[in-house]
Motif scaffolding. Structure first.
Motif, PDB file in Angstrom:
ATOM      1  N   VAL A 152      -8.797  -0.547  -1.482  1.00 19.21           N
ATOM      2  CA  VAL A 152      -8.539  -1.530  -0.941  1.00 19.21           C
ATOM      3  C   VAL A 152      -7.895  -2.905  -0.130  1.00 19.21           C
TER       4      VAL A 152
ATOM      5  N   VAL B 278       0.654  -1.127   0.398  1.00 19.90           N
ATOM      6  CA  VAL B 278       0.355   0.267   0.045  1.00 19.90           C
ATOM      7  C   VAL B 278       0.591   1.007   0.066  1.00 19.90           C
TER       8      VAL B 278
ATOM      9  N   CYS C 154      -1.382  -2.405  -4.731  1.00 21.63           N
ATOM     10  CA  CYS C 154      -2.918  -1.446  -4.715  1.00 21.63           C
ATOM     11  C   CYS C 154      -2.029   0.559  -5.051  1.00 21.63           C
TER      12      CYS C 154
END
Length: 357
Positions: free
Chosen positions: A321, A92, A120
């Protein structure tokens, strides 16, 4: 299928190694807990302070306990995670691509280390490259979701400690990276010292946690009614409190500019029309004064840049996400095996003192 609803009864690990990672993952934690999932944290190394954990957050204190807990998905706002931790591993990111180059001359943001099943991404200007890399490597997938960290940025924070409504001066936020070659901190000390004495602006300062301690001490000594030095695990209130930022090549400037606020940079490695970049310290004051006027041409360039960097202003990136991660887990796409990374994983075993096979 409703992949958000699939969160219930699943286990999610927050794997962090820096204090700023708390704020990156907490919006995601909020979405998981609201949907009946379970969250635990693991703090790797001595650069992350356990005192920043909230009283209602649960922490696993050994790598053995992580593996025994058997997470379904791990979220990592860093570069690596050991392959011996079970479950899917989701990158992330700890910041935006600020254009920093590694020792080999490549953009470090796109360095594929073979640790993740899913990236992501934050917006079009990185999604395209990661999609190309996922096709080339074949062992991970890419989903553009926006960055969970920013979800709170797009709503007004109550009781922001850095906003002083009794002070009518404009607020300048000064941030700097720690790299000696890129940092403005050792190069602009005299100018910033003068600003702190003049009192023309209200100044907030925040440095990367890896900034050398002697520089931190030097700037802390400047604190007065005009300048406040801030150490925090959550920079979002700082970003909301300021009108203009002075920065270098730190990726925090990209978080700031997404508020559609001007940024002055000093010797930025990737200057563009969305920034007011200077290389001459004598021009610093004029550049900051210009930024405070929010000129229309500059603001238009900032808007165009933001649409490519992170077009999402809905505060729902954490949901995207989470949905993408659950989809990965449940659909289990046919991916190539990840690289074995023998040397890296041996180093991780040694660092974590974990030798169970």
């Amino acid at each position: 299928m409703d992949y958000l609803a699939a969160t219930a009864d699943k286990k999610y690990l927050m794997y962090i190694s820096q204090n700023y990672s708390y704020a990156i993952l907490r919006p995601l934690q909020k979405e998981i807990l609201a949907r009946g999932g379970e969250v635990k944290w693991f703090l790797e190394g001595d650069e992350v302070n356990p005192d920043f954990l909230h009283s209602d957050e649960s922490c696993l204190t050994s790598i053995e306990s992580v593996i025994d807990w058997n997470p379904d998905i791990s979220f990592i706002p860093g570069n690596i995670i050991p392959n011996f931790i079970p479950g899917k591993k989701v990158a992330v990111f700890h910041g935006f691509n600020s254009g920093k180059l590694n020792r080999r001359g490549y953009e470090d943001h796109f360095n594929i280390r073979g640790c993740f099943d899913l990236y992501c991404t934050q917006g079009p200007n990185t999604s395209k490259r990661f999609s190309e890399l996922s096709k080339a490597h074949g062992f991970f997938i890419t989903k553009e979701t926006g960055w969970p960290t920013l979800d709170p940025l797009f709503s007004k924070m109550a009781n922001n400690p850095y906003i002083d409504e009794s002070d009518q001066r404009q607020t300048l936020l000064i941030c700097s990276t720690f790299s000696r070659n890129l940092s403005l901190a050792p190069k602009l000390y005299e100018q910033i010292k003068a600003y702190s004495e003049q009192g023309k602006w209200r100044i907030l300062m925040q440095f990367h946690p890896k900034m050398p301690s002697e520089l931190v001490a030097k700037y802390k000594a400047l604190q007065n009614e005009n300048l406040t030095f801030v150490e925090t695990d959550n920079v979002l209130p700082l970003l909301q409190a300021a009108d203009v930022m002075l920065c270098d090549t730190s990726s925090i400037l990209l978080m700031f500019i997404l508020q559609r606020k001007p940024v002055v940079t000093f010797c930025n490695q990737a200057p563009g029309e969305h920034l007011i970049d200077i290389t001459d310290a004598d021009k610093l004051t004029g550049a900051i004064d210009y930024a405070f006027t929010r000129p229309a041409e500059l603001m238009e360039k900032i808007e165009q840049f933001c649409q490519q960097l992170h077009p999402y202003q809905d505060g729902l990136s954490s949901q995207r996400v989470l949905a993408a991660s659950n989809e990965l887990l449940l659909s289990n796409p046919a991916l190539k095996p990840k690289p074995r990374n023998f040397i890296r994983n041996f180093k991780m075993r040694k660092k974590l003192n974990y030798w169970r096979w």
